[in-house]
Enzyme design. Sequence first.
Site, PDB file in Angstrom:
ATOM      1  N   HIS A   1      49.394  63.303  -9.130  1.00 28.82           N
ATOM      2  CA  HIS A   1      49.675  62.089  -9.556  1.00 28.82           C
ATOM      3  C   HIS A   1      50.290  61.351  -8.538  1.00 28.82           C
ATOM      4  O   HIS A   1      51.678  60.968  -8.638  1.00 28.82           O
ATOM      5  CB  HIS A   1      50.061  62.056 -10.730  1.00 28.82           C
ATOM      6  CG  HIS A   1      50.059  60.662 -11.568  1.00 28.82           C
ATOM      7  ND1 HIS A   1      49.108  60.067 -12.061  1.00 28.82           N
ATOM      8  CD2 HIS A   1      51.208  59.995 -12.011  1.00 28.82           C
ATOM      9  CE1 HIS A   1      49.323  59.174 -12.742  1.00 28.82           C
ATOM     10  NE2 HIS A   1      50.787  58.856 -12.478  1.00 28.82           N
TER      11      HIS A   1
ATOM     12  N   ASP B   1      44.991  65.444 -10.415  1.00 26.18           N
ATOM     13  CA  ASP B   1      46.154  64.630 -11.175  1.00 26.18           C
ATOM     14  C   ASP B   1      46.461  65.150 -12.595  1.00 26.18           C
ATOM     15  O   ASP B   1      45.326  65.304 -13.355  1.00 26.18           O
ATOM     16  CB  ASP B   1      45.640  63.161 -11.436  1.00 26.18           C
ATOM     17  CG  ASP B   1      46.640  62.393 -11.924  1.00 26.18           C
ATOM     18  OD1 ASP B   1      47.615  62.756 -12.522  1.00 26.18           O
ATOM     19  OD2 ASP B   1      46.597  61.066 -11.580  1.00 26.18           O
TER      20      ASP B   1
ATOM     21  N   SER C   1      49.235  54.216 -12.491  1.00 32.39           N
ATOM     22  CA  SER C   1      49.496  54.809 -13.633  1.00 32.39           C
ATOM     23  C   SER C   1      49.351  53.680 -14.655  1.00 32.39           C
ATOM     24  O   SER C   1      48.563  52.977 -14.882  1.00 32.39           O
ATOM     25  CB  SER C   1      50.727  55.786 -13.522  1.00 32.39           C
ATOM     26  OG  SER C   1      50.772  56.584 -14.443  1.00 32.39           O
TER      27      SER C   1
END
Length: 225
Positions: free
Chosen positions: A206, A175, A121
């Site tokens: 995610h 996601d 991320s």
Amino acid sequence: MTEPTDLLETVEHETAASPTHTVLWLHGLGADGNDFAPIVPQLVRPQWPALRFVFPHAPTRAVTINNGMRMRAWYDILDMNLAQRADEAGVDASVAQVEALIDREAARGVPASNIVLAGFSQGGAIALATAVRRREPLAGVVALSTYLPMPGRLARERTDAAASQPVFMAHGQFDPVVPHAGGQASAALLRDWGFKVDWHDYPMAHQVCGEEIDALAAWLGSRLG
């Protein structure tokens, strides 16, 4: 070279004595260096050389989209739109801190050519922003559930040498944080710049899944020899 007092605090795991290779792994927003440490036994294969895993803690800062709440973050998030999401000054500061950790590995006997830079991320965004400007290529770059920040600026600042670094990207098809299409667009742009990108996606949100870890292990195995 950055002085040791400027170095981020880290969690470290060595798979054997006298590591010859390093995996430097950057966590996501609001987590810390402990977040991915449990992945080591799932990821490492017995035939690999001695590795040092380095999991730094991001600095604590106010995050705009979270009402200014202070948390560990590699940069402030100004907007959910990927084009305006990253605080460029924060990205630059975190890249400098990552480069200082890469320098420390060199001082400990692990050259850049034996270092894999990984991130999830926000951490993956910093990994990519660092990698595309490297003049001394790393062994590889791992970018999970992420995107390339500041693409217009990085298009000007990228180096020719950087494109020799292989890139592993993986993303969840569902996601809600970093849209799948955003990850795909970043992979396509990196390919346009000459990077060899190994792209994987999975029916997940995610997060990271077991199949992804297995694919990453196979990819790392070819990098670590």
